[in-house]
Design an enzyme around this catalytic site. Structure first.
Site, PDB file in Angstrom:
ATOM      1  N   GLY A 239      28.773  37.929  42.737  1.00  0.00           N
ATOM      2  CA  GLY A 239      28.012  38.507  43.844  1.00  0.00           C
ATOM      3  C   GLY A 239      27.422  37.533  44.840  1.00  0.00           C
ATOM      4  O   GLY A 239      26.908  37.965  45.877  1.00  0.00           O
ATOM      5  N   GLU A 273      30.175  34.540  37.159  1.00  0.00           N
ATOM      6  CA  GLU A 273      31.496  35.086  37.529  1.00  0.00           C
ATOM      7  C   GLU A 273      31.668  35.108  39.041  1.00  0.00           C
ATOM      8  O   GLU A 273      31.884  36.174  39.631  1.00  0.00           O
ATOM      9  CB  GLU A 273      31.630  36.517  36.998  1.00  0.00           C
ATOM     10  CG  GLU A 273      31.473  36.675  35.498  1.00  0.00           C
ATOM     11  CD  GLU A 273      31.433  38.139  35.062  1.00  0.00           C
ATOM     12  OE1 GLU A 273      31.317  39.041  35.916  1.00  0.00           O
ATOM     13  OE2 GLU A 273      31.516  38.381  33.852  1.00  0.00           O
ATOM     14  N   PRO A 274      31.596  33.969  39.695  1.00  0.00           N
ATOM     15  CA  PRO A 274      31.701  33.989  41.156  1.00  0.00           C
ATOM     16  C   PRO A 274      33.137  34.215  41.625  1.00  0.00           C
ATOM     17  O   PRO A 274      34.076  33.681  41.036  1.00  0.00           O
ATOM     18  CB  PRO A 274      31.237  32.578  41.557  1.00  0.00           C
ATOM     19  CG  PRO A 274      31.569  31.729  40.381  1.00  0.00           C
ATOM     20  CD  PRO A 274      31.439  32.609  39.159  1.00  0.00           C
ATOM     21  N   GLY A 275      33.301  35.045  42.634  1.00  0.00           N
ATOM     22  CA  GLY A 275      34.614  35.225  43.251  1.00  0.00           C
ATOM     23  C   GLY A 275      34.506  34.823  44.707  1.00  0.00           C
ATOM     24  O   GLY A 275      34.861  33.723  45.118  1.00  0.00           O
ATOM     25  N   ARG A 276      33.904  35.729  45.480  1.00  0.00           N
ATOM     26  CA  ARG A 276      33.793  35.565  46.929  1.00  0.00           C
ATOM     27  C   ARG A 276      33.205  34.211  47.354  1.00  0.00           C
ATOM     28  O   ARG A 276      33.672  33.595  48.305  1.00  0.00           O
ATOM     29  CB  ARG A 276      32.895  36.680  47.464  1.00  0.00           C
ATOM     30  CG  ARG A 276      32.750  36.718  48.961  1.00  0.00           C
ATOM     31  CD  ARG A 276      31.623  37.682  49.360  1.00  0.00           C
ATOM     32  NE  ARG A 276      31.630  38.932  48.656  1.00  0.00           N
ATOM     33  CZ  ARG A 276      32.287  40.022  49.065  1.00  0.00           C
ATOM     34  NH1 ARG A 276      32.961  39.999  50.190  1.00  0.00           N
ATOM     35  NH2 ARG A 276      32.250  41.138  48.370  1.00  0.00           N
ATOM     36  N   ARG A 312      39.329  45.230  54.356  1.00  0.00           N
ATOM     37  CA  ARG A 312      37.859  45.159  54.310  1.00  0.00           C
ATOM     38  C   ARG A 312      37.184  45.781  55.535  1.00  0.00           C
ATOM     39  O   ARG A 312      36.189  46.508  55.376  1.00  0.00           O
ATOM     40  CB  ARG A 312      37.385  43.721  54.102  1.00  0.00           C
ATOM     41  CG  ARG A 312      37.929  43.073  52.824  1.00  0.00           C
ATOM     42  CD  ARG A 312      37.221  41.778  52.477  1.00  0.00           C
ATOM     43  NE  ARG A 312      35.867  42.036  52.052  1.00  0.00           N
ATOM     44  CZ  ARG A 312      34.800  41.804  52.759  1.00  0.00           C
ATOM     45  NH1 ARG A 312      34.908  41.274  53.954  1.00  0.00           N
ATOM     46  NH2 ARG A 312      33.613  42.084  52.282  1.00  0.00           N
ATOM     47  N   TYR A 316      34.883  48.820  54.320  1.00  0.00           N
ATOM     48  CA  TYR A 316      33.436  48.512  54.220  1.00  0.00           C
ATOM     49  C   TYR A 316      32.798  48.241  55.577  1.00  0.00           C
ATOM     50  O   TYR A 316      31.677  47.743  55.628  1.00  0.00           O
ATOM     51  CB  TYR A 316      33.208  47.257  53.356  1.00  0.00           C
ATOM     52  CG  TYR A 316      33.999  47.171  52.090  1.00  0.00           C
ATOM     53  CD1 TYR A 316      33.781  48.070  51.049  1.00  0.00           C
ATOM     54  CD2 TYR A 316      34.950  46.174  51.904  1.00  0.00           C
ATOM     55  CE1 TYR A 316      34.513  47.968  49.873  1.00  0.00           C
ATOM     56  CE2 TYR A 316      35.673  46.059  50.727  1.00  0.00           C
ATOM     57  CZ  TYR A 316      35.444  46.966  49.719  1.00  0.00           C
ATOM     58  OH  TYR A 316      36.158  46.858  48.553  1.00  0.00           O
ATOM     59  N   CYS A 353      49.485  53.294  61.430  1.00  0.00           N
ATOM     60  CA  CYS A 353      49.221  54.556  62.109  1.00  0.00           C
ATOM     61  C   CYS A 353      47.973  55.237  61.571  1.00  0.00           C
ATOM     62  O   CYS A 353      48.040  56.279  60.925  1.00  0.00           O
ATOM     63  CB  CYS A 353      50.437  55.459  61.963  1.00  0.00           C
ATOM     64  SG  CYS A 353      51.849  54.689  62.725  1.00  0.00           S
ATOM     65  N   GLU A 354      46.841  54.625  61.799  1.00  0.00           N
ATOM     66  CA  GLU A 354      45.537  55.188  61.434  1.00  0.00           C
ATOM     67  C   GLU A 354      44.509  54.622  62.400  1.00  0.00           C
ATOM     68  O   GLU A 354      44.548  53.429  62.697  1.00  0.00           O
ATOM     69  CB  GLU A 354      45.117  54.747  60.019  1.00  0.00           C
ATOM     70  CG  GLU A 354      46.040  55.198  58.940  1.00  0.00           C
ATOM     71  CD  GLU A 354      45.304  55.684  57.703  1.00  0.00           C
ATOM     72  OE1 GLU A 354      44.091  55.964  57.769  1.00  0.00           O
ATOM     73  OE2 GLU A 354      45.970  55.796  56.675  1.00  0.00           O
TER      74      GLU A 354
HETATM   75  N1  LLP Z   1      32.056  40.205  38.070  1.00  0.00           N
HETATM   76  C1  LLP Z   1      32.238  41.538  38.093  1.00  0.00           C
HETATM   77  C2  LLP Z   1      31.993  42.319  36.881  1.00  0.00           C
HETATM   78  C3  LLP Z   1      32.647  42.160  39.286  1.00  0.00           C
HETATM   79  O1  LLP Z   1      32.808  43.471  39.311  1.00  0.00           O
HETATM   80  C4  LLP Z   1      32.868  41.378  40.437  1.00  0.00           C
HETATM   81  C5  LLP Z   1      33.295  41.990  41.692  1.00  0.00           C
HETATM   82  C6  LLP Z   1      32.681  39.981  40.354  1.00  0.00           C
HETATM   83  C7  LLP Z   1      32.271  39.434  39.143  1.00  0.00           C
HETATM   84  C8  LLP Z   1      32.896  39.071  41.516  1.00  0.00           C
HETATM   85  O2  LLP Z   1      32.028  39.326  42.551  1.00  0.00           O
HETATM   86  P1  LLP Z   1      31.954  38.302  43.789  1.00  0.00           P
HETATM   87  O3  LLP Z   1      31.408  36.999  43.285  1.00  0.00           O
HETATM   88  O4  LLP Z   1      33.312  38.150  44.332  1.00  0.00           O
HETATM   89  O5  LLP Z   1      31.041  38.964  44.738  1.00  0.00           O
HETATM   90  N2  LLP Z   1      36.331  44.419  47.455  1.00  0.00           N
HETATM   91  C9  LLP Z   1      34.956  44.142  47.804  1.00  0.00           C
HETATM   92  C10 LLP Z   1      34.221  43.431  46.705  1.00  0.00           C
HETATM   93  C11 LLP Z   1      34.295  44.143  45.375  1.00  0.00           C
HETATM   94  C12 LLP Z   1      33.707  43.341  44.259  1.00  0.00           C
HETATM   95  C13 LLP Z   1      34.025  43.954  42.948  1.00  0.00           C
HETATM   96  N3  LLP Z   1      33.493  43.251  41.831  1.00  0.00           N
HETATM   97  C14 LLP Z   1      34.920  43.364  49.108  1.00  0.00           C
HETATM   98  O6  LLP Z   1      35.969  43.128  49.695  1.00  0.00           O
HETATM   99  O7  LLP Z   1      33.852  43.048  49.611  1.00  0.00           O
END
Ligand code: LLP
Length: 423
Positions: A239, A273-276, A312, A316, A353-354
């Site tokens: 997050g 658990e960083p992604g973004r 996105r 969103y 086409c949207e």
């Molecule tokens: N851990 C869990 C359990 C999660 O559900 C998620 C993301 C993460 C870690 C990673 O979160 P991050 O660090 O990336 O914020 N598609 C959306 C974001 C959906 C996130 C879903 N879960 C977007 O494009 O903004």
């Protein structure tokens, strides 16, 4: 922020000109900077160093094998939410003990695959899932580790579609039920329930929600430990924000300065658990202008990338900064959308086409014309990984830049790829 910068009016990714990549690979194309991935990963690791956390990159944000491999080499573990993501992690040779598996609806097949792989932790989201996990582990006579995903009922103040830590979402178990959950399952021989997991939402651009949630989780952990349960692991989820516009996200150090003091001396194995925060600023989507058009008062820039490539904005109302790849006017330092002398105010839209097929609305751009290349910034997270073939559009290519070199890490799909699984 990242390794994409304008030099003499041309956009570069590390030591490679983006124009050159587009010429070579065609458009639309995702371009990633390996150094930016590593920078962000290392910044998080350094900021949280006093806690020695296990950092599990969230595969869903950017799942290409080359990128997973890069992060694995840097020491990352992985957060997976499906059998497919587990497969990817194993394919790059991830250490299974550094894999955590979350998700509210894991199938038996996925659970068995994860047990066979010997993953580190199952993040369990309901009593029913726990019952099933016990059956499946018992059948295999394998001892596995689980953490209970709690729902701390904290508002992460983000888009409602990406809010997960509020009570009314489908995720985790309420705090009130968590104690009973441990009473019921905390002494099982096959599934050792020894951790607490939470994930608030994404992106969480303020720090307070983490502090509130961690406070609640620690009170629960204390209570559980006092009741004799062994709680050794605490997974804070993901997050952390990214810079889409301006410098909007707290830095890894900002988050850590507030979070670390709460968790030191707690004898807890901390998982992040960083992604973004690792991937968003590490990628751009490069597209070509096909046409420009006026409709009423509105200007449109029609490009060859669409909502199937980047969903996105449509899903969103997310804001992505767009700018020409070759331009006499460099973008503002924070890449925020703002008026300037000679700007064209336009909607940047795709071919799908949207009406929801837009990449940027009301965007101030230098004038562009047919054939120009444009970069859509901060697309490394949830860009390609959420792409589809809608409108029978082959998915874009992915390119990884490493210093002065670049390579294709996913080929552009062909028309045959569109139909190859059909019978
Ligand atoms: N851990 C869990 C359990 C999660 O559900 C998620 C993301 C993460 C870690 C990673 O979160 P991050 O660090 O990336 O914020 N598609 C959306 C974001 C959906 C996130 C879903 N879960 C977007 O494009 O903004």
């Amino acid at each position: 922020m990242d390794r994409f910068e304008y030099r003499d009016g041309r956009l570069w990714c590390e030591g490679v000109s983006v124009e050159r990549i587009a010429r070579d690979a065609g458009t639309p194309v995702y371009v990633y900077s390996s150094q930016t991935f590593l920078d962000h990963f290392r910044k998080i690791r350094a900021a949280f160093e006093p806690l020695q956390p296990l950092i599990c990159f969230s595969i869903k944000s950017c799942s290409n094998l080359a990128i997973l491999s890069l992060l694995k080499e840097a020491g990352s573990g992985f957060d997976v939410v499906s059998g497919g993501e587990l497969y990817r992690a194993l394919r790059v040779g991830a250490d299974p003990s550094k894999i955590v598996f979350a998700g509210v609806a894991k199938t038996d097949r996925e659970i068995v695959e994860a047990i066979d792989a010997g993953i580190g932790w199952f993040n369990v989201e309901s009593e029913a899932e726990m019952e099933n996990l016990i059956i499946l582990a018992g059948r295999k006579r394998r001892v596995i580790h689980a953490a209970l995903r709690i729902n701390p009922d904290v508002d992460p103040k983000t888009h409602r579609f990406t809010t997960t830590g509020k009570r009314e979402t489908k995720f985790g178990v309420d705090l009130e039920r968590a104690r009973a959950f441990f009473e019921r399952f905390g002494r099982n021989e096959w599934v050792q329930l020894g951790g607490v997991h939470l994930h608030l939402g994404s992106p969480v651009n303020t720090i307070q929600p983490y502090l509130d949630a961690i406070g609640k989780a620690l009170r629960l952990i204390d209570e559980l430990r006092n009741a004799g349960f062994l709680v050794e692991m605490f997974d804070l989820g993901g997050g952390f924000g990214a810079d889409y516009e301006g410098f909007q996200a707290p830095t890894a150090l900002d988050y850590a300065r507030s979070i670390v003091p709460l968790l030191s001396d707690r004898s807890l194995r901390i998982v992040l658990e960083p992604g973004r925060s690792i991937s968003a600023n590490a990628g751009i989507l490069v597209t070509q202008v096909l046409y420009t058009k006026q409709s009423g008062e509105k200007q449109f820039v029609l490009v060859d990338a669409g909502m199937n490539d980047l969903i996105r904005p449509a899903l969103y109302e997310a804001h992505h900064f767009v700018w020409p790849v070759v331009t006499s006017r460099e973008p503002p330092a924070g890449r925020n959308n703002q008026p300037f002398e000679g700007a064209v105010l336009a909607d940047v839209v795709g071919p799908v086409c949207e009406s929801g097929d837009f990449l940027a609305l009301d965007h101030y751009l230098p004038p562009v014309q047919r054939g120009d290349l444009a970069a859509i910034f901060a697309c490394g997270a949830y860009g390609f990984s959420m792409s589809s073939q809608y409108n029978s559009r082959p998915r874009a290519a992915e390119i990884l830049v490493e210093k002065d070199a670049f390579r294709v890490i996913r080929q552009r799909e062909s028309y045959n790829d569109l139909i190859s699984a059909e019978i």
